[in-house]
Design a protein around this motif. Structure first.
Motif, PDB file in Angstrom:
ATOM      1  N   HIS A  45       0.840  -1.185   0.000  1.00  0.00           N
ATOM      2  CA  HIS A  45       0.000   0.000   0.000  1.00  0.00           C
ATOM      3  C   HIS A  45       0.885   1.249   0.000  1.00  0.00           C
ATOM      4  O   HIS A  45       1.871   1.328   0.743  1.00  0.00           O
ATOM      5  CB  HIS A  45      -0.917   0.013   1.226  1.00  0.00           C
ATOM      6  N   LEU A  46       0.510   2.226  -0.822  1.00  0.00           N
ATOM      7  CA  LEU A  46       1.267   3.461  -0.993  1.00  0.00           C
ATOM      8  C   LEU A  46       0.331   4.656  -0.880  1.00  0.00           C
ATOM      9  O   LEU A  46      -0.890   4.515  -0.988  1.00  0.00           O
ATOM     10  CB  LEU A  46       1.955   3.486  -2.368  1.00  0.00           C
ATOM     11  N   ALA A  47       0.925   5.830  -0.726  1.00  0.00           N
ATOM     12  CA  ALA A  47       0.154   7.084  -0.717  1.00  0.00           C
ATOM     13  C   ALA A  47       0.829   8.049  -1.677  1.00  0.00           C
ATOM     14  O   ALA A  47       1.536   8.973  -1.269  1.00  0.00           O
ATOM     15  CB  ALA A  47       0.086   7.671   0.698  1.00  0.00           C
ATOM     16  N   TRP A  48       0.619   7.827  -2.962  1.00  0.00           N
ATOM     17  CA  TRP A  48       1.300   8.597  -3.988  1.00  0.00           C
ATOM     18  C   TRP A  48       0.350   9.615  -4.601  1.00  0.00           C
ATOM     19  O   TRP A  48      -0.842   9.355  -4.763  1.00  0.00           O
ATOM     20  CB  TRP A  48       1.867   7.670  -5.050  1.00  0.00           C
ATOM     21  N   GLY A  49       0.896  10.779  -4.951  1.00  0.00           N
ATOM     22  CA  GLY A  49       0.053  11.874  -5.387  1.00  0.00           C
ATOM     23  C   GLY A  49       0.057  12.151  -6.874  1.00  0.00           C
ATOM     24  O   GLY A  49      -0.926  12.626  -7.416  1.00  0.00           O
ATOM     25  N   ASP A  50       1.143  11.925  -7.561  1.00  0.00           N
ATOM     26  CA  ASP A  50       1.201  12.180  -9.000  1.00  0.00           C
ATOM     27  C   ASP A  50       0.401  11.103  -9.732  1.00  0.00           C
ATOM     28  O   ASP A  50       0.580   9.909  -9.492  1.00  0.00           O
ATOM     29  CB  ASP A  50       2.658  12.162  -9.459  1.00  0.00           C
ATOM     30  N   THR A  51      -0.479  11.521 -10.645  1.00  0.00           N
ATOM     31  CA  THR A  51      -1.366  10.544 -11.298  1.00  0.00           C
ATOM     32  C   THR A  51      -0.592   9.502 -12.098  1.00  0.00           C
ATOM     33  O   THR A  51      -0.950   8.326 -12.106  1.00  0.00           O
ATOM     34  CB  THR A  51      -2.368  11.261 -12.211  1.00  0.00           C
ATOM     35  N   GLY A  52       0.485   9.942 -12.773  1.00  0.00           N
ATOM     36  CA  GLY A  52       1.273   8.992 -13.553  1.00  0.00           C
ATOM     37  C   GLY A  52       1.985   7.973 -12.686  1.00  0.00           C
ATOM     38  O   GLY A  52       2.131   6.812 -13.068  1.00  0.00           O
ATOM     39  N   THR A  53       2.436   8.386 -11.492  1.00  0.00           N
ATOM     40  CA  THR A  53       3.091   7.435 -10.602  1.00  0.00           C
ATOM     41  C   THR A  53       2.084   6.430 -10.048  1.00  0.00           C
ATOM     42  O   THR A  53       2.400   5.246  -9.894  1.00  0.00           O
ATOM     43  CB  THR A  53       3.789   8.151  -9.432  1.00  0.00           C
ATOM     44  N   VAL A  54       0.877   6.905  -9.753  1.00  0.00           N
ATOM     45  CA  VAL A  54      -0.143   6.024  -9.168  1.00  0.00           C
ATOM     46  C   VAL A  54      -0.574   4.957 -10.163  1.00  0.00           C
ATOM     47  O   VAL A  54      -0.655   3.769  -9.823  1.00  0.00           O
ATOM     48  CB  VAL A  54      -1.348   6.847  -8.691  1.00  0.00           C
ATOM     49  N   ILE A  55      -0.864   5.340 -11.394  1.00  0.00           N
ATOM     50  CA  ILE A  55      -1.337   4.361 -12.362  1.00  0.00           C
ATOM     51  C   ILE A  55      -0.239   3.349 -12.687  1.00  0.00           C
ATOM     52  O   ILE A  55      -0.517   2.163 -12.899  1.00  0.00           O
ATOM     53  CB  ILE A  55      -1.887   5.045 -13.632  1.00  0.00           C
ATOM     54  N   TYR A  56       1.024   3.787 -12.687  1.00  0.00           N
ATOM     55  CA  TYR A  56       2.117   2.849 -12.909  1.00  0.00           C
ATOM     56  C   TYR A  56       2.224   1.867 -11.746  1.00  0.00           C
ATOM     57  O   TYR A  56       2.362   0.653 -11.945  1.00  0.00           O
ATOM     58  CB  TYR A  56       3.431   3.607 -13.086  1.00  0.00           C
ATOM     59  N   ALA A  57       2.158   2.390 -10.521  1.00  0.00           N
ATOM     60  CA  ALA A  57       2.266   1.519  -9.346  1.00  0.00           C
ATOM     61  C   ALA A  57       1.130   0.502  -9.313  1.00  0.00           C
ATOM     62  O   ALA A  57       1.356  -0.686  -9.056  1.00  0.00           O
ATOM     63  CB  ALA A  57       2.267   2.356  -8.072  1.00  0.00           C
ATOM     64  N   ASN A  58      -0.094   0.953  -9.555  1.00  0.00           N
ATOM     65  CA  ASN A  58      -1.245   0.047  -9.515  1.00  0.00           C
ATOM     66  C   ASN A  58      -1.198  -0.994 -10.618  1.00  0.00           C
ATOM     67  O   ASN A  58      -1.364  -2.195 -10.371  1.00  0.00           O
ATOM     68  CB  ASN A  58      -2.544   0.852  -9.632  1.00  0.00           C
ATOM     69  N   ALA A  59      -1.000  -0.528 -11.851  1.00  0.00           N
ATOM     70  CA  ALA A  59      -1.136  -1.416 -13.004  1.00  0.00           C
ATOM     71  C   ALA A  59       0.105  -2.268 -13.237  1.00  0.00           C
ATOM     72  O   ALA A  59       0.014  -3.488 -13.378  1.00  0.00           O
ATOM     73  CB  ALA A  59      -1.449  -0.588 -14.253  1.00  0.00           C
ATOM     74  N   VAL A  60       1.258  -1.632 -13.297  1.00  0.00           N
ATOM     75  CA  VAL A  60       2.480  -2.322 -13.715  1.00  0.00           C
ATOM     76  C   VAL A  60       3.094  -3.117 -12.571  1.00  0.00           C
ATOM     77  O   VAL A  60       3.592  -4.233 -12.771  1.00  0.00           O
ATOM     78  CB  VAL A  60       3.487  -1.317 -14.293  1.00  0.00           C
ATOM     79  N   ALA A  61       3.073  -2.540 -11.360  1.00  0.00           N
ATOM     80  CA  ALA A  61       3.704  -3.201 -10.222  1.00  0.00           C
ATOM     81  C   ALA A  61       2.735  -4.019  -9.379  1.00  0.00           C
ATOM     82  O   ALA A  61       3.164  -4.870  -8.600  1.00  0.00           O
ATOM     83  CB  ALA A  61       4.401  -2.170  -9.339  1.00  0.00           C
ATOM     84  N   GLY A  62       1.433  -3.744  -9.485  1.00  0.00           N
ATOM     85  CA  GLY A  62       0.470  -4.432  -8.629  1.00  0.00           C
ATOM     86  C   GLY A  62       0.442  -3.900  -7.213  1.00  0.00           C
ATOM     87  O   GLY A  62      -0.066  -4.552  -6.307  1.00  0.00           O
ATOM     88  N   ALA A  63       1.009  -2.684  -7.015  1.00  0.00           N
ATOM     89  CA  ALA A  63       0.894  -2.024  -5.707  1.00  0.00           C
ATOM     90  C   ALA A  63      -0.479  -1.370  -5.601  1.00  0.00           C
ATOM     91  O   ALA A  63      -1.291  -1.450  -6.526  1.00  0.00           O
ATOM     92  CB  ALA A  63       2.012  -1.001  -5.547  1.00  0.00           C
ATOM     93  N   ARG A  64      -0.756  -0.683  -4.481  1.00  0.00           N
ATOM     94  CA  ARG A  64      -2.099  -0.166  -4.237  1.00  0.00           C
ATOM     95  C   ARG A  64      -2.036   1.277  -3.738  1.00  0.00           C
ATOM     96  O   ARG A  64      -1.474   1.551  -2.683  1.00  0.00           O
ATOM     97  CB  ARG A  64      -2.839  -1.052  -3.230  1.00  0.00           C
ATOM     98  N   SER A  65      -2.627   2.169  -4.525  1.00  0.00           N
ATOM     99  CA  SER A  65      -2.676   3.580  -4.137  1.00  0.00           C
ATOM    100  C   SER A  65      -3.837   4.257  -4.849  1.00  0.00           C
ATOM    101  O   SER A  65      -4.187   3.886  -5.969  1.00  0.00           O
ATOM    102  CB  SER A  65      -1.372   4.303  -4.502  1.00  0.00           C
ATOM    103  N   ASN A  66      -4.427   5.239  -4.207  1.00  0.00           N
ATOM    104  CA  ASN A  66      -5.338   6.162  -4.868  1.00  0.00           C
ATOM    105  C   ASN A  66      -4.554   7.394  -5.290  1.00  0.00           C
ATOM    106  O   ASN A  66      -3.371   7.546  -4.981  1.00  0.00           O
ATOM    107  CB  ASN A  66      -6.473   6.560  -3.920  1.00  0.00           C
ATOM    108  N   PHE A  67      -5.223   8.287  -6.038  1.00  0.00           N
ATOM    109  CA  PHE A  67      -4.628   9.590  -6.308  1.00  0.00           C
ATOM    110  C   PHE A  67      -4.657  10.383  -4.997  1.00  0.00           C
ATOM    111  O   PHE A  67      -5.702  10.866  -4.582  1.00  0.00           O
ATOM    112  CB  PHE A  67      -5.439  10.351  -7.359  1.00  0.00           C
ATOM    113  N   GLU A  68      -3.531  10.492  -4.353  1.00  0.00           N
ATOM    114  CA  GLU A  68      -3.457  11.228  -3.096  1.00  0.00           C
ATOM    115  C   GLU A  68      -2.958  12.643  -3.388  1.00  0.00           C
ATOM    116  O   GLU A  68      -1.770  12.877  -3.553  1.00  0.00           O
ATOM    117  CB  GLU A  68      -2.517  10.521  -2.109  1.00  0.00           C
ATOM    118  N   GLY A  69      -3.891  13.605  -3.489  1.00  0.00           N
ATOM    119  CA  GLY A  69      -3.528  14.993  -3.741  1.00  0.00           C
ATOM    120  C   GLY A  69      -2.575  15.512  -2.683  1.00  0.00           C
ATOM    121  O   GLY A  69      -2.403  14.896  -1.627  1.00  0.00           O
ATOM    122  N   GLY A  70      -1.963  16.662  -2.950  1.00  0.00           N
ATOM    123  CA  GLY A  70      -0.900  17.182  -2.086  1.00  0.00           C
ATOM    124  C   GLY A  70      -1.151  17.067  -0.595  1.00  0.00           C
ATOM    125  O   GLY A  70      -0.355  16.446   0.135  1.00  0.00           O
TER     126      GLY A  70
END
Length: 411
Positions: free
Chosen positions: A132-157
């Motif tokens: 589980h992660l708390a990442w804010g940049d949309t491109g980082t989140v979609i990469y983490a979720n899709a490519v790595a199988g990690a878990r994060s929402n779009f966490e704004g600043g």
């Protein structure tokens, strides 16, 4: 919402006012989305550039730092609004330089790594499956979720910062299995040939199926795309469709088969992408004039492999208009070591570190430099930059290089 004893103590203010603010914020977000509990996260990634924050935002960060706020988990930072080495030379004001220095100082006091990169997943903080992660940049989140199988929402600043101070986020959205299943089917009738084609796929799918809760399932890829190709796909999906996840059948970890990707769901809609559709995505960005005012590479920031490609294309040539290439400090150091930076600078390419162009007070840069027609190989940048008063032209990397050298836009 269920809270552990430690979480109840943080909410009650036992760890100070900054942590209490963070818990109050997270409880409000969790309540809105119906979260039943909080979940521990391994790292946070915060977007906090000067143009977005303004003076009130900067003062807020400084206040938290003055209150003794301290990150409990690794905290990295997204790109900032300026490259300190050349800000005034390219037409930015001293005020944005001063603002960014204050932001970095406040975040460093809170324990952040001032990475200023949107490709943290390629460089400083590689995600892995199930975490589980708390990442804010949309491109980082979609990469983490899709490519790595990690878990994060779009966490704004503020949400990413709150997560860093508490080590937790509300358990909703893409932290939950049910939100990660495919919703729509995309079939590739023709194969994307390069990274810009994959960006075009993201453009087409995002426009067709916009919505945060949509999870496109892309089937029919005959080869596994490179990390940079899938980076462009994810960034475009997040930009055009606000998607936080996708599946690429046979490639991404939760989509070994189409059935895996959809789980109990049936695709509610289907689209087919062929070569005509891909070509149409490029033609949809028509130039108002035949010559570019500026050519920009990056967004997301360039990897060392992308800089190597650009160096090969620019070698022995000279640009006829301003050309910017944006990357991270770590990647730029590698490019300098391998000779790519020297080749690009010899051709007249300006290498910018720690930034993405659309964050760089782009409207003011356009006005001060007379930039209107912007040619780029980034589908994401082409989508965003129009809102700053530009005429974006999305083309392949090779065509962007040719436009930069010849002063003529093809296609």
């Amino acid at each position: 919402m269920y809270l552990t004893a430690d979480e109840e103590a943080m909410a009650a203010g036992s760890d100070g006012p900054a942590v209490k603010w963070a818990m109050d914020y997270q409880l409000a977000v969790g309540g809105f989305f119906g979260a039943r509990r909080l979940v521990r996260v391994r790292s946070a990634h915060a977007h906090c550039d000067g143009e977005a924050l303004g003076e009130p935002g900067v003062r807020f960060l400084e206040q938290l730092a003055d209150q003794g706020a301290r990150a409990r988990i690794p905290l990295t930072l997204d790109p900032r609004s300026t490259d300190f080495s050349c800000a005034l030379d390219i037409g930015q004001s001293q005020s944005i330089v001063d603002t960014e220095r204050r932001i970095l100082a406040a975040m460093a006091r809170m324990g952040a790594l001032t990475t200023n990169t949107c490709i943290n997943y390629q460089t400083v903080d590689v995600p892995h499956g199930g975490e589980h992660l708390a990442w804010g940049d949309t491109g980082t989140v979609i990469y983490a979720n899709a490519v790595a199988g990690a878990r994060s929402n779009f966490e704004g600043g503020p949400a990413a910062l709150a997560a860093a101070l508490t080590g937790r986020v509300p358990a909703y959205g893409f932290h939950l299995d049910e939100c990660r299943r495919g919703t729509v089917l995309v079939e590739l009738a023709d194969q994307p040939r390069n990274s810009t084609d994959w960006g075009a796929v993201g453009c087409l799918v995002g426009r067709r199926f916009p919505g945060y809760w949509e999870v496109p399932v892309i089937d029919g890829a005959e080869r596994s795309p490179s990390p940079d190709e899938v980076k462009q796909l994810g960034a475009a999906l997040a930009s055009y469709g606000s998607h936080a996840m996708f599946h690429l059948v046979g490639v991404t970890p939760e989509a070994r088969t189409r059935a895996d990707a959809f789980g109990d769901n049936e695709p509610r809609e289907r689209m087919v992408i062929d070569r005509a559709a891909l070509d149409g995505a490029y033609r949809g960005f028509a130039p108002e004039r035949e010559s570019p005012d500026i050519v920009v590479f990056g967004t997301p920031q360039l990897s060392v492999f992308e800089l190597a490609e650009l160096a090969a294309l620019f070698e022995g040539r000279e640009v006829s208009c301003p050309v910017y290439a944006t990357t991270s400090a770590a990647v730029l150091r590698s490019a300098e070591e391998y000779g790519y930076a020297e080749t690009l600078r010899a051709a007249g390419v300006r290498l910018l570190s720690g930034v993405c162009y659309y964050l760089m007070t782009a409207r003011e840069l356009g006005r001060s430099n007379g930039f209107r027609t912007l040619v780029t190989n980034s589908a994401k940048l082409a989508n965003i930059i129009e809102g700053y008063g530009y005429n974006p032209v999305f083309r392949s990397t090779e065509m962007c290089v040719d436009a930069a050298v010849t002063g003529r836009i093809a296609g």
